[in-house]
Motif scaffolding. Structure first.
Motif, PDB file in Angstrom:
ATOM      1  N   GLU A 122      38.044  36.429  32.437  1.00 13.82           N
ATOM      2  CA  GLU A 122      36.659  36.827  32.172  1.00 13.82           C
ATOM      3  C   GLU A 122      35.702  35.989  33.021  1.00 13.82           C
ATOM      4  N   GLU A 123      36.024  34.698  33.186  1.00 12.69           N
ATOM      5  CA  GLU A 123      35.225  33.839  34.050  1.00 12.69           C
ATOM      6  C   GLU A 123      35.329  34.289  35.506  1.00 12.69           C
ATOM      7  N   SER A 124      36.557  34.615  35.945  1.00 11.61           N
ATOM      8  CA  SER A 124      36.746  35.119  37.310  1.00 11.61           C
ATOM      9  C   SER A 124      35.966  36.411  37.516  1.00 11.61           C
ATOM     10  N   LEU A 125      36.002  37.279  36.534  1.00  8.39           N
ATOM     11  CA  LEU A 125      35.289  38.548  36.624  1.00  8.39           C
ATOM     12  C   LEU A 125      33.794  38.296  36.815  1.00  8.39           C
ATOM     13  N   ALA A 126      33.254  37.401  36.023  1.00  5.24           N
ATOM     14  CA  ALA A 126      31.824  37.090  36.139  1.00  5.24           C
ATOM     15  C   ALA A 126      31.495  36.532  37.526  1.00  5.24           C
ATOM     16  N   LEU A 127      32.347  35.664  38.044  1.00  6.05           N
ATOM     17  CA  LEU A 127      32.115  35.077  39.366  1.00  6.05           C
ATOM     18  C   LEU A 127      32.221  36.121  40.476  1.00  6.05           C
ATOM     19  N   PHE A 128      33.236  36.978  40.393  1.00  2.00           N
ATOM     20  CA  PHE A 128      33.387  38.024  41.416  1.00  2.00           C
ATOM     21  C   PHE A 128      32.217  39.002  41.381  1.00  2.00           C
ATOM     22  N   ARG A 129      31.741  39.321  40.183  1.00  2.00           N
ATOM     23  CA  ARG A 129      30.571  40.203  40.079  1.00  2.00           C
ATOM     24  C   ARG A 129      29.348  39.527  40.713  1.00  2.00           C
ATOM     25  N   MET A 172      29.274  37.276  43.019  1.00  2.00           N
ATOM     26  CA  MET A 172      29.429  37.193  44.477  1.00  2.00           C
ATOM     27  C   MET A 172      29.367  38.566  45.138  1.00  2.00           C
ATOM     28  N   GLY A 173      29.431  39.632  44.339  1.00  2.00           N
ATOM     29  CA  GLY A 173      29.433  40.974  44.906  1.00  2.00           C
ATOM     30  C   GLY A 173      30.753  41.328  45.570  1.00  2.00           C
ATOM     31  N   ASN A 174      31.846  40.799  45.029  1.00  2.00           N
ATOM     32  CA  ASN A 174      33.176  40.997  45.594  1.00  2.00           C
ATOM     33  C   ASN A 174      33.893  42.112  44.818  1.00  2.00           C
ATOM     34  N   PRO A 175      33.896  43.351  45.338  1.00  3.64           N
ATOM     35  CA  PRO A 175      34.493  44.456  44.583  1.00  3.64           C
ATOM     36  C   PRO A 175      36.005  44.335  44.405  1.00  3.64           C
ATOM     37  N   ASN A 176      36.705  43.775  45.385  1.00  5.80           N
ATOM     38  CA  ASN A 176      38.152  43.634  45.258  1.00  5.80           C
ATOM     39  C   ASN A 176      38.506  42.630  44.159  1.00  5.80           C
ATOM     40  N   GLY A 177      37.851  41.494  44.162  1.00  5.53           N
ATOM     41  CA  GLY A 177      38.085  40.494  43.123  1.00  5.53           C
ATOM     42  C   GLY A 177      37.681  41.014  41.751  1.00  5.53           C
ATOM     43  N   THR A 178      36.568  41.752  41.705  1.00  8.23           N
ATOM     44  CA  THR A 178      36.111  42.340  40.449  1.00  8.23           C
ATOM     45  C   THR A 178      37.145  43.329  39.931  1.00  8.23           C
ATOM     46  N   ASP A 235      36.948  53.247  45.424  1.00 10.33           N
ATOM     47  CA  ASP A 235      35.888  52.975  46.408  1.00 10.33           C
ATOM     48  C   ASP A 235      36.399  52.105  47.554  1.00 10.33           C
ATOM     49  N   ILE A 236      37.205  51.110  47.218  1.00  8.58           N
ATOM     50  CA  ILE A 236      37.751  50.190  48.215  1.00  8.58           C
ATOM     51  C   ILE A 236      38.788  50.893  49.086  1.00  8.58           C
ATOM     52  N   GLY A 237      39.500  51.836  48.481  1.00 11.39           N
ATOM     53  CA  GLY A 237      40.565  52.530  49.206  1.00 11.39           C
ATOM     54  C   GLY A 237      41.922  51.869  49.043  1.00 11.39           C
ATOM     55  N   SER A 238      42.099  51.095  47.996  1.00 13.80           N
ATOM     56  CA  SER A 238      43.375  50.424  47.743  1.00 13.80           C
ATOM     57  C   SER A 238      44.260  51.338  46.902  1.00 13.80           C
ATOM     58  N   ARG A 239      45.068  52.146  47.571  1.00 10.52           N
ATOM     59  CA  ARG A 239      45.865  53.154  46.868  1.00 10.52           C
ATOM     60  C   ARG A 239      46.938  52.531  45.987  1.00 10.52           C
ATOM     61  N   ASN A 240      47.545  51.415  46.414  1.00  8.94           N
ATOM     62  CA  ASN A 240      48.549  50.759  45.575  1.00  8.94           C
ATOM     63  C   ASN A 240      47.929  50.295  44.261  1.00  8.94           C
TER      64      ASN A 240
END
Length: 167
Positions: free
Chosen positions: A10-17, A19-25, A61-66
């Motif tokens: 949950e902390e990582s999620l908040a940080l990725f959000r 930072m605007g990091n969609p992959n990490g989010t 959105d990112i295009g990460s099919r896996n």
């Protein structure tokens, strides 16, 4: 042991959000959705479902099919646990289709075992047996170390289907 897993993600999620990091989010969201299934029960399936849906949208959105496929499988399992076998089947079939397209046989084997459970719950024992057998064949191919953790759900699903068929 899950210890502080939920809090850390949950902390990582908040940080990725932040930072605007969609992959990490997306990754944090799908791990938390997975936690709703396998964690100690402190994250309701309904919340896990919402997390998986958001993760799925980001991965698309990112295009990460896996990871899109992995998140579809998580969403399918949550939906199954919530009692909706029709939607669970559709999600898991979509996940399997994508795994086949990208050539990820290891994750396909896992997803087929989940699909087998859903098909069996729906009473489609022939189809359930076929996908469980395919899952086992793939596990044999990609998991040369035959770890029990990987094979147990596959064997459990196949055994349940064979028993239900009276064999």
């Amino acid at each position: 042991e899950y210890g502080g897993t939920r809090a850390r993600f949950e902390e990582s999620l908040a940080l990725f959000r932040e930072m605007g990091n969609p992959n990490g989010t997306a990754h944090s969201l799908h791990v938390l959705a997975h936690y709703a299934i396998f964690g100690p029960g402190d994250l309701p399936l309904e919340q896990g479902h919402l997390l998986a849906e958001e993760s799925l949208a980001l991965y698309r959105d990112i295009g990460s099919r896996n990871y899109e496929s992995y998140t579809l499988a998580i969403l399918g399992e949550i939906t199954f646990l919530q009692g909706d076998t029709t939607t669970a089947r559709q999600l898991l079939e979509q996940s399997c289709k994508t795994y086949r397209e990208v050539g990820n046989e290891a994750q396909l084997a896992w997803t087929l075992s989940l699909l087998g459970k859903v098909l069996a719950a729906d009473g489609d024992l022939g189809a359930a047996r076929a996908v469980c057998e395919e899952s086992l064949v793939l596990e044999r191919k990609v998991n040369y170390d035959w770890s029990f953790q990987d094979l147990a759900p596959v064997l459990e699903g196949l055994a349940a289907v064979v028993a239900a068929q009276g064999e």
